[in-house]
Write a protein that holds these residues in place. Structure first.
Motif, PDB file in Angstrom:
ATOM      1  N   CYS A   7     -24.400  31.712  -0.485  1.00  0.00           N
ATOM      2  CA  CYS A   7     -23.175  30.942  -0.245  1.00  0.00           C
ATOM      3  C   CYS A   7     -22.636  30.292  -1.510  1.00  0.00           C
ATOM      4  O   CYS A   7     -21.628  29.590  -1.458  1.00  0.00           O
ATOM      5  N   GLN A  26     -21.895  23.778   7.996  1.00  0.00           N
ATOM      6  CA  GLN A  26     -21.705  22.413   7.508  1.00  0.00           C
ATOM      7  C   GLN A  26     -20.604  21.720   8.311  1.00  0.00           C
ATOM      8  O   GLN A  26     -20.797  20.597   8.762  1.00  0.00           O
ATOM      9  N   THR A  27     -19.455  22.412   8.468  1.00  0.00           N
ATOM     10  CA  THR A  27     -18.355  21.840   9.251  1.00  0.00           C
ATOM     11  C   THR A  27     -17.602  22.975   9.953  1.00  0.00           C
ATOM     12  O   THR A  27     -17.595  24.118   9.484  1.00  0.00           O
ATOM     13  N   ASP A  39     -17.317  25.914   7.104  1.00  0.00           N
ATOM     14  CA  ASP A  39     -18.015  25.836   5.813  1.00  0.00           C
ATOM     15  C   ASP A  39     -19.469  26.210   6.038  1.00  0.00           C
ATOM     16  O   ASP A  39     -20.162  25.569   6.838  1.00  0.00           O
ATOM     17  N   ARG A  41     -23.278  26.754   4.499  1.00  0.00           N
ATOM     18  CA  ARG A  41     -24.054  26.167   3.407  1.00  0.00           C
ATOM     19  C   ARG A  41     -25.406  26.855   3.265  1.00  0.00           C
ATOM     20  O   ARG A  41     -26.041  27.214   4.257  1.00  0.00           O
ATOM     21  N   ILE A  46     -21.661  26.308  -0.990  1.00  0.00           N
ATOM     22  CA  ILE A  46     -20.918  26.344   0.271  1.00  0.00           C
ATOM     23  C   ILE A  46     -19.814  27.384   0.127  1.00  0.00           C
ATOM     24  O   ILE A  46     -19.145  27.443  -0.902  1.00  0.00           O
ATOM     25  N   SER A  47     -19.650  28.222   1.148  1.00  0.00           N
ATOM     26  CA  SER A  47     -18.529  29.163   1.170  1.00  0.00           C
ATOM     27  C   SER A  47     -17.709  28.926   2.429  1.00  0.00           C
ATOM     28  O   SER A  47     -18.251  28.606   3.481  1.00  0.00           O
ATOM     29  N   GLN A  48     -16.397  29.112   2.281  1.00  0.00           N
ATOM     30  CA  GLN A  48     -15.525  28.912   3.436  1.00  0.00           C
ATOM     31  C   GLN A  48     -15.340  30.221   4.189  1.00  0.00           C
ATOM     32  O   GLN A  48     -14.927  31.234   3.614  1.00  0.00           O
ATOM     33  N   ASN A  83      -9.812  25.126  -3.851  1.00  0.00           N
ATOM     34  CA  ASN A  83     -10.554  23.857  -3.942  1.00  0.00           C
ATOM     35  C   ASN A  83     -11.311  23.805  -5.259  1.00  0.00           C
ATOM     36  O   ASN A  83     -12.370  24.402  -5.393  1.00  0.00           O
ATOM     37  N   LEU A  86     -15.176  22.950  -5.754  1.00  0.00           N
ATOM     38  CA  LEU A  86     -16.201  23.845  -5.245  1.00  0.00           C
ATOM     39  C   LEU A  86     -16.271  25.079  -6.132  1.00  0.00           C
ATOM     40  O   LEU A  86     -15.244  25.670  -6.460  1.00  0.00           O
ATOM     41  N   GLU A  92     -12.226  32.733   0.016  1.00  0.00           N
ATOM     42  CA  GLU A  92     -12.744  32.501   1.358  1.00  0.00           C
ATOM     43  C   GLU A  92     -13.147  33.857   1.927  1.00  0.00           C
ATOM     44  O   GLU A  92     -12.805  34.903   1.365  1.00  0.00           O
TER      45      GLU A  92
END
Lengths: 613, 613
Positions: A7, A26-27, A39, A41, A46-48, A83, A86, A92
């Protein structure tokens, strides 16, 4: 493999690639029915993930939540909304398929830098606490220090040699943890407090340069931030003198600074003696990130023979003003706190309360304000004229605008209080910055410490530390017996210095060591000096005395407190934050619920039973 | 520093240099009053010192002996008599000054590769034994393996994370060593048998790739060459399947071969199943440096369902010859020993005695000589015609000139005996060369083993090993209860295979691991299968079951026996030779004289007492 990439690694150059990721949720941000961002992790970042159209509907059905483990397949796409915070923020992943690998209950606290979990809860669920980025960074730093130390030591011909964990109990100083031996009923192993004697034997065996990053064990009542098991970087070298050790391990610490913090610590590392550290800082591990040195206004002459007060040789000091507190005190010490002359009554009162706390133990605090206009105002104006206050201010090297703080009382307590007050004021004034690092060698420690209860000498470092060569005749030529306990400071042993050294970083001892005794006769004399009979010495350390008969080389070494070193480099005061599975102040692992009971079969096999009071 | 150079580094290019060496006296050769040669040794090598004229006289007075520690100053000179065996053999040092740093008593055994010291004496004076070149080479090899493994694992993103040593006692399988807790009276810590559950928690915490070279402890009765404390290279990975682990750790072992032995182990590493290894070699860690595979002439059908004897499907086997030994045996296995058809009666008698020893436990040994002229002669000529002997020979793939050895009896014992006999013959024929290395993966182990005394299943590997996905329904869908102990092999659990793998090197298991269970429900089912009540499972492993509720990822790992791996790479059968301070078969360190008694104060503080039988 459940993933093609981690990630943390996808970049703009990966756009259009079909990839698979796996990690923790994560979210989840649901923008609309047909647009959901997740997100994902893992350790690396972290990758979207973007769930669009059909796939967003299937996500809804499966309803993934925080900390779910999922695998997602998709194509990398450039983000419209980049972003920059990050590493993967330019891209993404448009998800084409996914599966839930494992669900998660709602964690008892948030997996965030600023978690809502208290200490106890986080320790109970340490496996979740370890997911937080703050804790992960600490363990990564710890590994980086480990790796850096190993590389440096390897390049300098040190060999990692494992020493045993099941050894013999020879308590001298700290308490041993012991292990009943089933195969030898009635007998016990001890866990090592350090590999000290083994590394010395390895020198006798000719291994020349030894190191180990090794667990050590001490069964002590746990003050804050002590652990019953802790880790040392343990080193020993042959055919060296103190200077060789200092240089070798300055090199080690410089290397760690470079590798781990990216800091070129090129400046000369200050060296001071134990006497000088106590004189200037009241402390054998002074924080030299800031000055504010102690002004010794009065002290007992036997403590620092040959030194003069800060007033200068033969000059008038504090006497003759009729101020009983100073007149009756053994020791009076002042510090000049920069820029604090405008402190209010409330502030000076608070400081007075601070020094009166039992941990500090002073009866009170005298202050002198050296105002910016050059006038002086103090809490002892009744006793000292402004001229005399000026003399005191000069003795402390105070500048206009400074606040002079003075403590008085018995030597040991007062010196310690002055040291604590200095550290506290340094902290309050922001002079102890987490991102500034100052190393210091403290040399020439006393070889012995006086143990009042037993009226005997104990080893300040350990019984294997060599006296300074010039002090060996003093040790050989005098009996260790202390005829007059009141005047132990006048016993010849009180002045014997050791070939011992501590490395201090930002006011913490991070490493300590010594040149060792390598002659059987001197080692026997040392054991005798500590009150051991020849029989006891032989029972406990016969193997070492024996080894010294077969060609023991001159040698010395050092051990670094690995947990502490990591915590300072990480800018934290707590070593627990740098240990994956630490114990609490009662020595318990609350996650495991250890220690625990054992069953009758175990008692039976070990041939022991409880004897609870 | 007591030296300018080590004893191993001076070369012809250093001639004329003034240098200082320090080390141990290996030999003193007095050629004449004014010419004495001394070989000086340290970890790095040996240098020849020459004492000429004046200086040789002063040497005489001080009379140095073997193992004295001396420092010598002098000038490097080219030797007239070069020694090509020695890295420093082109030069010698003409000594101008020297001093004795420490004397040595005469060692109790010679410090030589072929020492005159017996095992007990060398262990008592281990610090002298460690000086011997043979032992030093072993510890150097150990360090090289350590270094190589760390480098490989680091490059592959593994992180060294320290796990605790004072944990909770959860005996399952081997016995724990326990440690009484003074701060928690009546309670005990345990020393870890391995960091198994901690490394799994680290995976749950997202550390992705973990390793540690770590001490483990098992309180077992010590068979030859077992140690109560031993070292593992312990590894775990997230988001992997078995194939990923096999490839990653093939890479590790190839790297160690390259770094430590200079061997490019490029060949494909053979993989076999546990079933196949037992069938072909009678052993789950076969030595495949040589063939001599087992010919299964007769076996119980439930043990290897669906397989045929070596005679071929539906062919006549051993039956109908009236030879009771074979007719009544459950299992008959043969091996063809190459080139031994000319064995004398004395030799075959000796082999018969060998298999009749209690460790092997056979009733006897049948032999068939397949002579070079094609004729056959056996110890069972009375029962089998030459034609039938030919059929047997063909079943074993024997060639003219081979000696066929046949054992018969109960399945388990006979298969083990055949395996031992194969290894013994391989050894006698020089087919197991120390300098040849053959790796093998053994896969698909049974998940359970039957524990006869308790009539229950125990975990063959450990309770955290995952069943093969296809076998999970078998486990979920069936009760673990064994109604008929006689026919436990017919219980559905007997056939469940594990996602477990062992790496075998030259007939030794050097590493083993598995894909783990990562779902709470399946882990609970596993504990239940092992006869644990839910309460017991929760008491012992509640933290792990809890962790599995918060997003546990798929994971798996492996642990290598570091001591064993080093001993095989070093060409030795004894791991003790590769441990700096090993224990003997009673778990004692004879040098320290540990374990030992502890004093009343310690008993009192720990609130335990002895309960000797």
């Amino acid at each position: 493999m459940y993933r093609s990439h981690t990630c943390g690694e996808l970049r703009i150059g990966d756009v259009q690639k079909e990839i698979t990721l796996a990690g923790w949720v994560q979210t989840v941000r649901k923008v609309s029915k047909s647009l959901i961002f997740v997100d994902l992790r893992d350790r690396y970042g972290i990758s979207q993930l973007v769930f669009e159209e059909n796939i967003s509907a299937s996500l809804d059905e499966q309803s993934i939540g925080r900390e779910y483990v999922i695998q997602a397949k998709g194509v990398v796409r450039e983000r419209s909304n980049k972003n920059p915070q990050l590493a993967t923020g330019d891209i993404e992943i448009v998800v084409s398929a996914f599966q839930i690998l494992n669900k998660s209950a709602v964690p008892p606290f948030t997996i965030d830098d600023n978690t809502d979990g208290g200490d106890d809860l986080r320790m109970k669920y340490r496996y979740l606490d370890l997911r937080r980025n703050a804790v992960k960074k600490n363990l990564e730093l710890r590994y980086a220090v480990n790796r850096s130390a190993r590389n440096y030591l390897h390049e300098n011909n040190f060999m990692d040699i494992e020493t045993p964990f099941l050894i013999k109990s020879t308590p001298e100083g700290a308490r041993d943890f012991v292990v009943p031996s089933r195969m030898n009923p009635g007998q016990f192993y001890a866990l090592p407090q350090s590999p000290q004697t083994f590394k010395q034997l390895l020198m006798v065996s000719g291994y020349d340069r030894y190191y180990q990053i090794v667990k050590c064990f001490r069964d002590e009542d746990l003050r804050a931030d002590r652990q019953p098991e802790f880790t040392q970087i343990d080193c020993e070298m042959c055919f060296v003198e103190q200077e060789d050790i200092l240089q070798m391990f300055e090199g080690l610490v410089r290397r760690i600074f470079k590798d781990v913090k990216g800091i070129d610590y090129n400046e000369v590392i200050t060296r001071t003696t134990w006497d000088e550290a106590m004189w200037q800082y009241g402390n054998d591990k002074p924080d030299i990130r800031f000055g504010m040195q102690l002004a010794n206004l009065k002290f007992p002459s036997h403590t620092f023979p040959g030194r003069h007060t800060a007033f200068g040789e033969g000059k008038q000091g504090l006497e003759g003003a009729g101020f009983g507190v100073f007149d009756n005190a053994e020791t009076v010490i002042a510090i000049a706190v920069p820029g604090c002359s405008e402190y209010t009554r409330k502030q000076t009162d608070e400081l007075t309360e601070w020094v009166k706390r039992p941990q500090i133990g002073m009866q009170g605090l005298v202050y002198i304000k050296y105002n910016t206009d050059g006038t002086l105002k103090s809490s002892v104006d009744k006793f000292y004229t402004e001229d005399r206050l000026k003399t005191i201010a000069a003795a402390t090297n105070a500048q206009p605008g400074d606040l002079i703080l003075v403590v008085a009382g018995r030597e040991e307590r007062t010196r310690k209080a002055a040291s604590e007050l200095r550290l506290e004021m340094g902290k309050r004034l922001g002079m102890r910055r987490e991102d500034e690092f100052k190393l210091l060698w403290v040399l020439d420690f006393p070889l012995f410490e006086y143990a009042e209860e037993e009226n005997r000498w104990v080893a300040r470092h350990h019984p294997f530390t060599s006296p300074k060569p010039s002090d060996i005749p003093v040790m050989i030529g005098n009996s260790p017996v202390i005829d007059n306990p009141e005047q132990y400071l006048e016993h010849p042993y009180a002045g014997i210095k050791a070939n011992a050294y501590d490395m201090v970083l930002n006011g913490n001892e991070i490493g300590g060591g010594s040149i060792r005794i390598f002659q059987r006769e001197l080692q026997e004399k040392m054991f005798a000096a500590l009150g051991m009979s020849p029989e006891e010495a032989n029972h406990k350390f016969g193997f070492l005395l024996g080894a010294f008969e077969y060609g023991a080389p001159p040698h010395g070494g050092i051990a670094f407190g690995f947990d502490r070193l990591c915590s300072i480099l990480g800018g934290s005061e707590s070593i627990r934050d740098f240990i994956a599975f630490p114990k609490n102040n009662s020595g318990r692992d609350v996650m495991l619920d250890a220690p625990g009971t054992i069953d009758d079969k175990q008692f039976d096999e070990l041939q022991i039973k409880l004897n609870l009071k």
